[in-house]
Write an enzyme that holds these catalytic residues in place. Structure first.
Site, mmCIF file in Angstrom:
data_model
loop_
_atom_site.group_PDB
_atom_site.id
_atom_site.type_symbol
_atom_site.label_atom_id
_atom_site.label_comp_id
_atom_site.label_asym_id
_atom_site.label_seq_id
_atom_site.Cartn_x
_atom_site.Cartn_y
_atom_site.Cartn_z
ATOM 1 C CG HIS A 577 -1.799 1.170 1.375
ATOM 2 N ND1 HIS A 577 -3.118 1.160 1.001
ATOM 3 C CD2 HIS A 577 -1.554 2.416 1.859
ATOM 4 C CE1 HIS A 577 -3.654 2.349 1.249
ATOM 5 N NE2 HIS A 577 -2.714 3.137 1.769
ATOM 6 C CD GLU A 578 2.099 3.592 3.797
ATOM 7 O OE1 GLU A 578 2.423 4.664 3.251
ATOM 8 O OE2 GLU A 578 1.108 3.495 4.536
ATOM 9 C CG HIS A 581 0.517 6.457 -0.697
ATOM 10 N ND1 HIS A 581 -0.605 7.026 -1.242
ATOM 11 C CD2 HIS A 581 0.124 5.894 0.481
ATOM 12 C CE1 HIS A 581 -1.637 6.812 -0.426
ATOM 13 N NE2 HIS A 581 -1.222 6.133 0.615
ATOM 14 C CG HIS A 584 0.331 8.796 -7.586
ATOM 15 N ND1 HIS A 584 -0.800 9.243 -6.939
ATOM 16 C CD2 HIS A 584 0.238 9.287 -8.843
ATOM 17 C CE1 HIS A 584 -1.535 9.952 -7.770
ATOM 18 N NE2 HIS A 584 -0.926 10.012 -8.926
#
Length: 800
Positions: A577-578, A581, A584
């Site tokens: 999940h991290e 980020h 992106h």
């Protein structure tokens, strides 16, 4: 008005599991905005996939990546002698200022001097050519402030040295104060408005420049800078009061009853070791806010005891409710002062995909309708479990204090039928997971994670590893610092920090830097222009490289010989999940820092990270890396399937809870707080009755007093549900739900990158989604589009 972009830290309801960080007050949130340009973009062409030009060292990097995290000896041996022998300190993140605590103040002062000059330049602009430069000047002004605020905010909450923390806090406060001064400089807003009104100026701007100009202008107007001085002063006063009240609400929330005291015999079913922790003289004195109280609701057999615990844990103190309701009334006044009907309308209009409370309502209603059938099935299963329990005293009804208990009862039954899955973490050593992430990114986007030695002073702790993000076609594209191991003085909350954003460095800046430093070569001028941190040079364009820090809290037996840190499935998913980020931030290397990476619409920023949760559950992705840390045996996917089946068994019920909370967030930030007789408890209970299938909270409870996200995510709590739904759709449409190798297909990765990820906040996210999904129904981003997204549901499949 000037503001920072969350001071560089992006957190979400998943990333931040404890108390929300204190955000900047509304009057200080300037430079993070929602892209709104809807110009068409080229359609994706699979034949345009770049050729793999990866160097022969790729295999070496891949092997080293795993060892660097799994083998302490490899990490100790990684730095070559030549690097260790370098004299001097290169500075934190290789920032030439940050070699000592005193450097933070010098860094702040030098950037403020540059900022003063830029403000003067913008205010005196009068010619067409000068107005053409205003957007980039304002973007650079933002960057100068964020350079200090972002790194200082990171350091003051992460660095283990109190002296450096204090220095970073001093630098942060100095720049923040100047930012407040700029917030009263109406001339900046006026000059930007003049530039936007000049056709010859706007026609000269790129799509990205025009997007940033419109966003900044909207944010200025939304923040009352156009009002008379008396109204502006009231706006600042209200904003300060809201910030202080919000902090008080989060920091001091408390229950009405602080302790439940009952005979020990009433706690049958609870782990005796936990019960003994709070036992004395035959009674258990259970703190209301303790983790053990949550465990008791899941395990205690006696219904009356669960009811007592439930009421205590769901009833906030009178003071907490009063603080919350005062906060909401002040927000309503702030919105009215700025010309809005409600705080929700003010917060949503410019920097969110939803644009209005009505659109959020459409989404949540549609999502609730899609989710209803699955909740009803789960509630029926809970009621059946209760009716089959010979010890139940009320078999006909499912009470609110029954829900957690019978959910855990059913999960235990499933576990007893499934194979043993406690060994799952043996296949997820930290090194193998990092290796898997690099392999996944290489296949999808042609980028990989390459270990790099750190120079003296470059990191904040010896545990920190540096990874360079390297593209097959573009070379070095980002720097990633990962701090993943547990320390007692470290926050347990996983987080993604943008320490420095992508931004194009102009020739004028290089000339200024060369003059200021006495540099005689282009390399030295570049170094000075970016404070010694890394840049990229392509086609004559020089950009700041995104510099990112990932912080997690994984336990590792440091003294255990050759024993790596082993992650459970949830920790592995958190790391994916991290990294969503981070990817992106890496791929959205825009020319203007206001729209770089995760500086996009708030309800769009979680899409890349929640999408990564699909990848880590996919068998083809897991086959890239998941091997037993001792035997090198491949992971039997059945272990993961079993885990997910248990974990997701009551996913719909948990989602209903989040939907109702998102509705509550909208209602509490409507016009209702400004009306006589405002009662947040009545509103919450009514929403549960109107939209819930689960047993509603019992009369007398008032759980909203524990809902800390009402402050940090005021009127935007729906965002995580929204992005979960979008990521499910992207996973199914773009990556074929992982079927037939879709999760590792380079064409699919390029489709997502070219249409969505690379734009950051520089293009309307609805257009990005429409192009990525090839669904024109989304292009307008109106209420119909929001309802359509809700109708898709956050999960198309069922985990049973």
């Amino acid at each position: 008005m000037i503001r920072t972009a969350r001071s560089g830290l992006w957190t979400c309801t998943r990333c931040l599991r404890q108390t929300p960080r204190k955000p900047l007050s509304p009057s200080h949130r300037r430079w993070l905005t929602t892209a709104s340009n809807t110009a068409p973009q080229p359609k994706f062409d699979a034949t345009s996939i770049p050729t793999d030009h990866s160097d022969p060292g790729t295999k070496y990097d891949d092997t080293l990546l795993r060892k660097l995290f799994d083998s302490p000896q490899t990490f100790r041996d990684f730095a070559p002698p030549s690097s260790r022998a370098i004299n001097g300190n290169v500075g934190l993140f290789r920032n030439k200022y940050l070699t000592s605590p005193a450097g933070f103040l010098a860094f702040a002062q030098d950037n403020l001097e540059k900022a003063h000059k830029l403000v003067h330049t913008v205010l005196k602009a009068s010619s067409v050519e000068e107005y053409k430069a205003i957007v980039r000047d304002l973007d650079r002004l933002s960057d100068l402030l964020c350079r200090v605020l972002d790194v200082s905010d990171f350091v003051r909450v992460t660095h283990p040295d109190p002296k450096i923390q204090a220095a970073a806090s001093q630098a942060w406060a100095l720049v923040y104060q100047y930012m407040n001064e700029l917030n009263t400089t109406t001339g900046l807003c006026d000059q930007l408005g003049t530039a936007l009104a000049m056709p010859e100026v706007r026609s000269s701007w790129s799509e990205e420049e025009e997007t940033v100009a419109i966003l900044l202008r909207q944010d200025f107007l939304k923040s009352a800078i156009h009002l008379p001085k008396e109204s502006r002063d009231r706006f600042v006063s209200l904003s300060q009061d809201i910030s202080e009240l919000g902090s008080a609400f989060v920091d001091r929330m408390s229950p009405e009853t602080h302790q439940i005291s009952l005979p020990s015999s009433k706690f049958q079913g609870m782990d005796p070791r936990l019960a003994r922790k709070y036992s004395s003289f035959g009674r258990v004195h259970l703190p209301t806010m303790s983790p053990e109280a949550t465990v008791a609701l899941r395990s205690v057999m006696d219904e009356d005891t669960r009811k007592r615990i439930y009421h205590a844990t769901r009833t906030a103190s009178t003071q907490s409710i009063e603080c919350l309701e005062t906060l909401l009334r002040l927000r309503a006044e702030l919105a009215e002062l700025s010309g809005f009907q409600s705080y929700g309308q003010m917060a949503l209009r410019d920097r969110m995909m939803a644009k209005s409370p009505e659109s959020v309502h459409q989404f949540l209603q549609a999502l609730s309708k899609h989710n209803a059938r699955f909740v009803e099935e789960e509630v029926a299963a809970l009621l059946k479990a209760k009716q089959e329990n010979p010890h139940t005293s009320s078999p006909g009804d499912l009470q609110p204090w029954d829900k957690d208990y019978y959910m855990e009862t059913i999960r235990k039954t499933i576990r007893s039928r499934k194979r043993e899955s406690d060994i799952l973490s043996s296949f997820f050593s930290l090194g193998t997971v990092m290796q898997g992430l690099s392999r996944l990114f290489s296949r999808l986007y042609g980028i990989r994670l390459v270990p790099r030695d750190v120079l003296p002073g470059e990191t904040w702790h010896p545990d920190v590893r540096r990874l360079d993000v390297v593209s097959d076609t573009d070379g070095h594209v980002a720097v990633l610092y990962v701090d993943l191991f547990y320390r007692s003085d470290k926050s347990p909350n996983p987080a993604h920090f943008t320490v420095r954003c992508s931004r194009e460095i102009s020739n004028q800046e290089l000339q200024e830097a060369a003059h200021a430093t006495g540099a005689t070569t282009m390399e030295e001028a570049i170094d000075a222009a970016n404070d010694g941190m890394h840049v990229s040079q392509q086609s004559g364009t020089i950009k700041q490289l995104p510099t990112i820090a990932l912080v997690c809290d994984f336990h590792h037996e440091r003294d255990a010989k050759n024993s790596p840190a082993l992650l459970d499935y949830y920790q592995m998913e958190t790391l994916f999940h991290e990294m969503g980020h981070a990817i992106h931030s890496v791929l959205a290397r825009t020319s203007m820092q206001n729209v770089a990476g995760t500086r996009c619409a708030t309800d769009f920023a979680e899409l890349p990270s929640t999408l990564m949760e699909h990848f880590c559950a996919d068998p083809t992705v897991l086959s890239l890396f998941a091997r037993h840390y001792k035997t090198d045996q491949k992971l039997p996917y059945g272990l993961v399937a079993d885990k997910l089946g248990i974990w997701k068994r009551f996913e719909a019920s948990e989602r209903e809870t989040q939907i109702v909370l998102a509705m509550l967030d909208q209602e509490l930030h409507s016009s209702k707080p400004s009306q006589p007789g405002f009662d947040s408890t009545a509103i919450y209970h009514q929403l549960q009755h109107d939209h819930g299938r689960l047993p509603p909270d019992a009369p007398g409870t008032r759980w909203q007093g524990f809902f800390g996200h009402l402050f940090g995510y005021g009127s935007t709590y729906y965002s995580y549900l929204f992005d979960q739904t979008l990521s499910e759709r992207v996973w199914q449409v773009v990556f074929s739900g992982g079927q037939n190798g879709g999760a590792l297909d380079r064409a699919n990765g390029e489709r997502l990158k070219e249409n969505l990820l690379k734009w950051g906040g520089s293009r309307d996210p609805w257009r990005c989604l429409s192009d990525a999904l090839q669904d024109e129904r989304l292009a307008n981003g109106d209420e119909k589009a929001m309802a359509l997204v809700g109708s898709w549901g956050a999960r198309d499949g069922r985990h049973t």
